[in-house]
Enzyme design. Structure first.
Site, PDB file in Angstrom:
ATOM      1  N   GLY A  33       0.811  -1.222   0.000  1.00 44.27           N
ATOM      2  CA  GLY A  33       0.000   0.000   0.000  1.00 44.27           C
ATOM      3  C   GLY A  33       0.842   1.269   0.000  1.00 44.27           C
ATOM      4  N   ILE A  82       1.551   3.818   2.301  1.00 46.66           N
ATOM      5  CA  ILE A  82       2.554   4.094   3.340  1.00 46.66           C
ATOM      6  C   ILE A  82       3.486   2.887   3.497  1.00 46.66           C
ATOM      7  CG2 ILE A  82       2.924   4.810   5.728  1.00 46.66           C
ATOM      8  CD1 ILE A  82       0.015   5.927   5.659  1.00 46.66           C
ATOM      9  N   LEU A 133      -3.619  -7.436  -1.487  1.00 50.44           N
ATOM     10  CA  LEU A 133      -3.733  -6.585  -2.684  1.00 50.44           C
ATOM     11  C   LEU A 133      -5.160  -6.060  -2.890  1.00 50.44           C
ATOM     12  CD1 LEU A 133      -1.392  -8.497  -5.192  1.00 50.44           C
ATOM     13  CD2 LEU A 133      -0.800  -6.659  -3.595  1.00 50.44           C
ATOM     14  N   ASN A 173      -6.301  -3.253  -1.883  1.00 48.27           N
ATOM     15  CA  ASN A 173      -6.267  -1.821  -2.222  1.00 48.27           C
ATOM     16  C   ASN A 173      -4.890  -1.414  -2.744  1.00 48.27           C
ATOM     17  OD1 ASN A 173      -7.641   0.671  -2.372  1.00 48.27           O
ATOM     18  ND2 ASN A 173      -6.584   1.385  -0.526  1.00 48.27           N
ATOM     19  N   SER A 230      -3.867   6.482  14.096  1.00 48.23           N
ATOM     20  CA  SER A 230      -4.230   7.709  13.397  1.00 48.23           C
ATOM     21  C   SER A 230      -4.601   8.795  14.394  1.00 48.23           C
ATOM     22  CB  SER A 230      -5.435   7.402  12.503  1.00 48.23           C
ATOM     23  OG  SER A 230      -6.020   8.589  12.053  1.00 48.23           O
ATOM     24  N   ALA A 231      -4.379  10.041  13.993  1.00 50.08           N
ATOM     25  CA  ALA A 231      -4.797  11.169  14.832  1.00 50.08           C
ATOM     26  C   ALA A 231      -6.313  11.201  14.994  1.00 50.08           C
ATOM     27  CB  ALA A 231      -4.317  12.479  14.211  1.00 50.08           C
ATOM     28  N   TYR A 243     -14.331   3.853  11.368  1.00 53.42           N
ATOM     29  CA  TYR A 243     -12.904   3.678  11.051  1.00 53.42           C
ATOM     30  C   TYR A 243     -12.042   4.088  12.248  1.00 53.42           C
ATOM     31  CZ  TYR A 243      -8.259   4.966   9.446  1.00 53.42           C
ATOM     32  OH  TYR A 243      -6.894   5.104   9.353  1.00 53.42           O
ATOM     33  N   LYS A 270      -9.388   1.912  15.030  1.00 54.36           N
ATOM     34  CA  LYS A 270      -8.020   2.252  15.455  1.00 54.36           C
ATOM     35  C   LYS A 270      -7.959   2.348  16.979  1.00 54.36           C
ATOM     36  CE  LYS A 270      -6.100   2.438  11.418  1.00 54.36           C
ATOM     37  NZ  LYS A 270      -5.166   1.379  11.036  1.00 54.36           N
ATOM     38  N   TYR A 292      -0.649   8.796  13.004  1.00 50.62           N
ATOM     39  CA  TYR A 292      -0.285   9.646  11.876  1.00 50.62           C
ATOM     40  C   TYR A 292      -1.234  10.831  11.803  1.00 50.62           C
ATOM     41  CZ  TYR A 292       1.172   4.988  10.094  1.00 50.62           C
ATOM     42  OH  TYR A 292       1.659   3.726   9.913  1.00 50.62           O
ATOM     43  N   ASN A 312      -9.482  12.147  -0.113  1.00 47.31           N
ATOM     44  CA  ASN A 312      -8.566  13.048   0.588  1.00 47.31           C
ATOM     45  C   ASN A 312      -8.171  14.238  -0.289  1.00 47.31           C
ATOM     46  OD1 ASN A 312      -7.526  10.056   1.803  1.00 47.31           O
ATOM     47  ND2 ASN A 312      -8.093  11.661   3.227  1.00 47.31           N
ATOM     48  N   ARG A 324      -4.890  21.367   8.776  1.00 47.63           N
ATOM     49  CA  ARG A 324      -4.378  20.037   9.104  1.00 47.63           C
ATOM     50  C   ARG A 324      -2.851  20.045   9.124  1.00 47.63           C
ATOM     51  NH1 ARG A 324      -8.904  19.752   9.984  1.00 47.63           N
ATOM     52  NH2 ARG A 324     -10.482  18.225   9.362  1.00 47.63           N
TER      53      ARG A 324
HETATM   54  P1  NAD Z   1      -3.418   1.517   1.701  1.00 53.68           P
HETATM   55  O1  NAD Z   1      -4.815   1.091   1.458  1.00 53.68           O
HETATM   56  O2  NAD Z   1      -2.651   2.113   0.575  1.00 53.68           O
HETATM   57  O3  NAD Z   1      -2.568   0.296   2.288  1.00 53.68           O
HETATM   58  C1  NAD Z   1      -3.143  -0.712   3.075  1.00 53.68           C
HETATM   59  C2  NAD Z   1      -2.701  -2.046   2.498  1.00 53.68           C
HETATM   60  O4  NAD Z   1      -3.242  -3.102   3.287  1.00 53.68           O
HETATM   61  C3  NAD Z   1      -3.181  -2.261   1.071  1.00 53.68           C
HETATM   62  O5  NAD Z   1      -2.086  -2.691   0.270  1.00 53.68           O
HETATM   63  C4  NAD Z   1      -4.237  -3.364   1.187  1.00 53.68           C
HETATM   64  O6  NAD Z   1      -4.284  -4.177   0.036  1.00 53.68           O
HETATM   65  C5  NAD Z   1      -3.748  -4.102   2.417  1.00 53.68           C
HETATM   66  N1  NAD Z   1      -4.789  -4.810   3.167  1.00 53.68           N
HETATM   67  C6  NAD Z   1      -5.978  -4.327   3.603  1.00 53.68           C
HETATM   68  N2  NAD Z   1      -6.635  -5.269   4.290  1.00 53.68           N
HETATM   69  C7  NAD Z   1      -5.833  -6.380   4.300  1.00 53.68           C
HETATM   70  C8  NAD Z   1      -5.966  -7.668   4.858  1.00 53.68           C
HETATM   71  N3  NAD Z   1      -7.055  -8.034   5.541  1.00 53.68           N
HETATM   72  N4  NAD Z   1      -4.964  -8.549   4.685  1.00 53.68           N
HETATM   73  C9  NAD Z   1      -3.854  -8.214   3.975  1.00 53.68           C
HETATM   74  N5  NAD Z   1      -3.686  -6.992   3.431  1.00 53.68           N
HETATM   75  C10 NAD Z   1      -4.665  -6.089   3.593  1.00 53.68           C
HETATM   76  O7  NAD Z   1      -3.449   2.524   2.940  1.00 53.68           O
HETATM   77  P2  NAD Z   1      -2.301   3.445   3.553  1.00 53.68           P
HETATM   78  O8  NAD Z   1      -2.668   4.854   3.301  1.00 53.68           O
HETATM   79  O9  NAD Z   1      -0.977   2.961   3.127  1.00 53.68           O
HETATM   80  O10 NAD Z   1      -2.524   3.164   5.094  1.00 53.68           O
HETATM   81  C11 NAD Z   1      -1.773   2.193   5.803  1.00 53.68           C
HETATM   82  C12 NAD Z   1      -2.261   2.146   7.239  1.00 53.68           C
HETATM   83  O11 NAD Z   1      -2.114   3.434   7.832  1.00 53.68           O
HETATM   84  C13 NAD Z   1      -3.732   1.765   7.379  1.00 53.68           C
HETATM   85  O12 NAD Z   1      -3.871   0.929   8.520  1.00 53.68           O
HETATM   86  C14 NAD Z   1      -4.403   3.101   7.621  1.00 53.68           C
HETATM   87  O13 NAD Z   1      -5.589   2.964   8.372  1.00 53.68           O
HETATM   88  C15 NAD Z   1      -3.339   3.846   8.404  1.00 53.68           C
HETATM   89  N6  NAD Z   1      -3.457   5.307   8.293  1.00 53.68           N
HETATM   90  C16 NAD Z   1      -3.478   5.879   7.052  1.00 53.68           C
HETATM   91  C17 NAD Z   1      -3.614   7.261   6.941  1.00 53.68           C
HETATM   92  C18 NAD Z   1      -3.662   7.927   5.584  1.00 53.68           C
HETATM   93  O14 NAD Z   1      -4.091   9.070   5.504  1.00 53.68           O
HETATM   94  N7  NAD Z   1      -3.243   7.290   4.511  1.00 53.68           N
HETATM   95  C19 NAD Z   1      -3.717   8.053   8.104  1.00 53.68           C
HETATM   96  C20 NAD Z   1      -3.673   7.418   9.349  1.00 53.68           C
HETATM   97  C21 NAD Z   1      -3.542   6.041   9.433  1.00 53.68           C
HETATM   98  N1  UDP Z   2     -10.995  18.765   2.034  1.00 52.19           N
HETATM   99  C1  UDP Z   2     -11.612  19.593   1.101  1.00 52.19           C
HETATM  100  N2  UDP Z   2     -12.015  19.036  -0.080  1.00 52.19           N
HETATM  101  C2  UDP Z   2     -11.818  17.724  -0.398  1.00 52.19           C
HETATM  102  C3  UDP Z   2     -11.177  16.894   0.553  1.00 52.19           C
HETATM  103  C4  UDP Z   2     -10.790  17.442   1.756  1.00 52.19           C
HETATM  104  O1  UDP Z   2     -11.801  20.777   1.350  1.00 52.19           O
HETATM  105  O2  UDP Z   2     -12.219  17.285  -1.493  1.00 52.19           O
HETATM  106  C5  UDP Z   2     -10.539  19.344   3.307  1.00 52.19           C
HETATM  107  C6  UDP Z   2     -11.142  18.696   4.552  1.00 52.19           C
HETATM  108  O3  UDP Z   2     -12.354  19.343   4.878  1.00 52.19           O
HETATM  109  C7  UDP Z   2     -10.044  18.903   5.593  1.00 52.19           C
HETATM  110  C8  UDP Z   2      -8.757  18.832   4.766  1.00 52.19           C
HETATM  111  O4  UDP Z   2      -9.147  19.089   3.414  1.00 52.19           O
HETATM  112  O5  UDP Z   2     -10.130  20.197   6.149  1.00 52.19           O
HETATM  113  C9  UDP Z   2      -8.064  17.467   4.831  1.00 52.19           C
HETATM  114  O6  UDP Z   2      -9.014  16.457   4.503  1.00 52.19           O
HETATM  115  P1  UDP Z   2      -8.603  14.967   4.170  1.00 52.19           P
HETATM  116  O7  UDP Z   2      -9.844  14.238   3.757  1.00 52.19           O
HETATM  117  O8  UDP Z   2      -7.456  14.962   3.218  1.00 52.19           O
HETATM  118  O9  UDP Z   2      -8.040  14.408   5.547  1.00 52.19           O
HETATM  119  P2  UDP Z   2      -8.712  14.348   7.007  1.00 52.19           P
HETATM  120  O10 UDP Z   2      -8.068  15.445   7.781  1.00 52.19           O
HETATM  121  O11 UDP Z   2     -10.176  14.507   6.865  1.00 52.19           O
HETATM  122  O12 UDP Z   2      -8.312  13.008   7.508  1.00 52.19           O
END
Ligand code: NAD
Ligand code: UDP
Length: 348
Positions: A12, A14, A35, A37, A126-127, A150, A154, A184, A206, A238
């Site tokens: 994925g 991150i 895979l 996502n 996550s925050a 969601y 967490k 995060y 996002n 943010r």
């Molecule tokens: P992503 O969807 O790109 O990566 C997640 C990966 O996990 C994907 O490759 C998906 O295929 C895999 N996956 C999902 N369910 C699975 C399962 N049951 N078994 C095996 N693989 C599985 O997401 P990301 O943005 O890389 O996020 C990674 C982690 O960080 C997640 O747990 C997410 O909740 C957390 N997180 C993400 C954000 C963000 O904004 N991206 C913020 C805070 C926390």
């Molecule tokens: N946002 C926006 N338009 C969009 C998506 C997001 O104005 O199409 C704004 C949202 O209201 C927040 C900031 O952008 O203030 C970040 O949103 P995002 O969904 O990326 O992350 P979140 O902080 O909600 O996890």
């Protein structure tokens, strides 16, 4: 001692960046991902960037037998657990899918880890677990109060991990749990090579991927959700963090778990953010300046559930993990754009 890290969800967004940083820091990497996502191509690119190989298992973390095989075959010392679903809106529509994947999936992983006696874990939190708070700069000791399914997955996993760690004190154990909960803030950006980055399915939720797709002409117009918040320009604020800085934070966390600091075990939360906030309009301006492209946007109503403003106090991560961000908002924008221009169809 083995230096092999199992990265769940490593294909994925991150996770792939974490694989790069782990390989570059000298760790061996084993990825498990279903895979759902992501695309396998991300891992080919990780190997291209680093010139190193990793081992990949396509499996679901809820498949206990598959996990047992991985722990038997590979000499794993610690786990970075990224696998999970992350779309807030979908989690409101299909909460059970989220509890099943994120909470139950983690429980199966913890069982497999316990059986293999692998007790070092870095968890993607996550925050969003902080919910609503009177102060806008979040410290780790604020109460937990997630406001959607969601976020609650967490918060629940964090609690399970705290309970697992606490249970060590009640029984004799030679291998205590050592767990870092990484909260995060808003990860954006891409690897500077432009080879790996965020590849969302369908229309992005996002801000940053949406802005990028408007700038490249894939989407018509960005909706700015609210310009009447009590923030300097009225739009939401943010804490954006470059995904490479975030990935480096994971390597620092693994190092801390393996050091004296966690000598007697424990479970501890750390904010990973830059410690400063940017508004939606500031991000758009930075994007337009860096790329020379106009971002067509309109002001739209507030999005349900959004908070006006929050950002990290990253002081604890600096003090205990020796980690701080190195990249600026301009770096985040430039690297996102580089990835987008080089991969207009993502990994396809
Ligand atoms: P992503 O969807 O790109 O990566 C997640 C990966 O996990 C994907 O490759 C998906 O295929 C895999 N996956 C999902 N369910 C699975 C399962 N049951 N078994 C095996 N693989 C599985 O997401 P990301 O943005 O890389 O996020 C990674 C982690 O960080 C997640 O747990 C997410 O909740 C957390 N997180 C993400 C954000 C963000 O904004 N991206 C913020 C805070 C926390
Ligand atoms: N946002 C926006 N338009 C969009 C998506 C997001 O104005 O199409 C704004 C949202 O209201 C927040 C900031 O952008 O203030 C970040 O949103 P995002 O969904 O990326 O992350 P979140 O902080 O909600 O996890």
């Amino acid at each position: 001692m083995s230096n092999t890290v199992l990265v769940t969800g490593g294909a994925g967004y991150i996770g792939s960046h974490a694989c790069v940083e782990l390989l570059q820091a000298g760790y061996s990497v084993v990825v498990v991902d279903n895979l759902e996502n992501s695309k396998i191509e991300s891992l080919n690119r990780v190997q291209q960037i680093t010139g190193k190989t990793l081992t990949f298992f396509q499996a679901d973390i809820r498949d206990k037998a598959a996990l047992a095989t991985i722990f038997t075959k590979e000499n794993i010392s610690s786990v970075m657990h990224f696998a999970g679903l992350k779309a807030v809106g979908e989690s409101c529509e299909q909460p059970l899918k989220y509890y099943h994947n994120n909470v139950y999936g983690t429980m199966v992983l913890l069982d497999a880890m316990t059986e293999a006696n692998v007790k070092q874990l870095v968890f993607s939190s996550s925050a969003t677990v902080y919910g609503t708070n009177p102060q806008v700069q979040y410290t780790e000791d604020l109460p937990i109060g997630a406001v959607n399914p969601y976020g609650r997955t967490k918060a629940m996993v964090e609690q399970i991990l705290i309970d697992m760690s606490d249970s060590d004190k009640l029984k004799p154990t030679q291998t205590p749990w050592k767990i870092a909960l990484l909260r995060y803030f808003n990860p954006i950006g891409a690897h500077e090579s432009g080879l790996i980055g965020e590849d969302p399915n369908g229309i992005p939720n996002n801000l940053m991927p949406y802005v990028t797709q408007v700038a490249i002409g894939k989407l018509q117009q960005l909706s700015v959700f609210g310009d009447d918040y009590p923030t300097p320009d009225g739009t939401g604020v943010r804490d954006y963090i470059h995904v490479v800085d975030l990935a480096k934070g994971h390597v620092k966390a693994i190092e801390a778990l393996q050091s004296e600091k966690f000598g007697e075990g424990g479970c501890k939360a750390y904010n990973l953010g830059a410690g400063l906030g940017y508004s939606v309009l500031e991000l758009i301006q930075a994007f337009e300046k860096m790329t020379g492209r106009k971002v067509n946007y309109k002001i739209a109503p507030r999005r349900a559930g959004d908070l006006p403003e929050y950002y990290a106090d990253p002081g604890l991560a600096l003090k205990e993990l020796n980690w701080n961000v190195e990249k600026t908002l301009d770096d985040m924008v430039a690297d996102t754009w580089n990835w987008q221009v080089k991969n207009p169809q993502g990994y396809n």
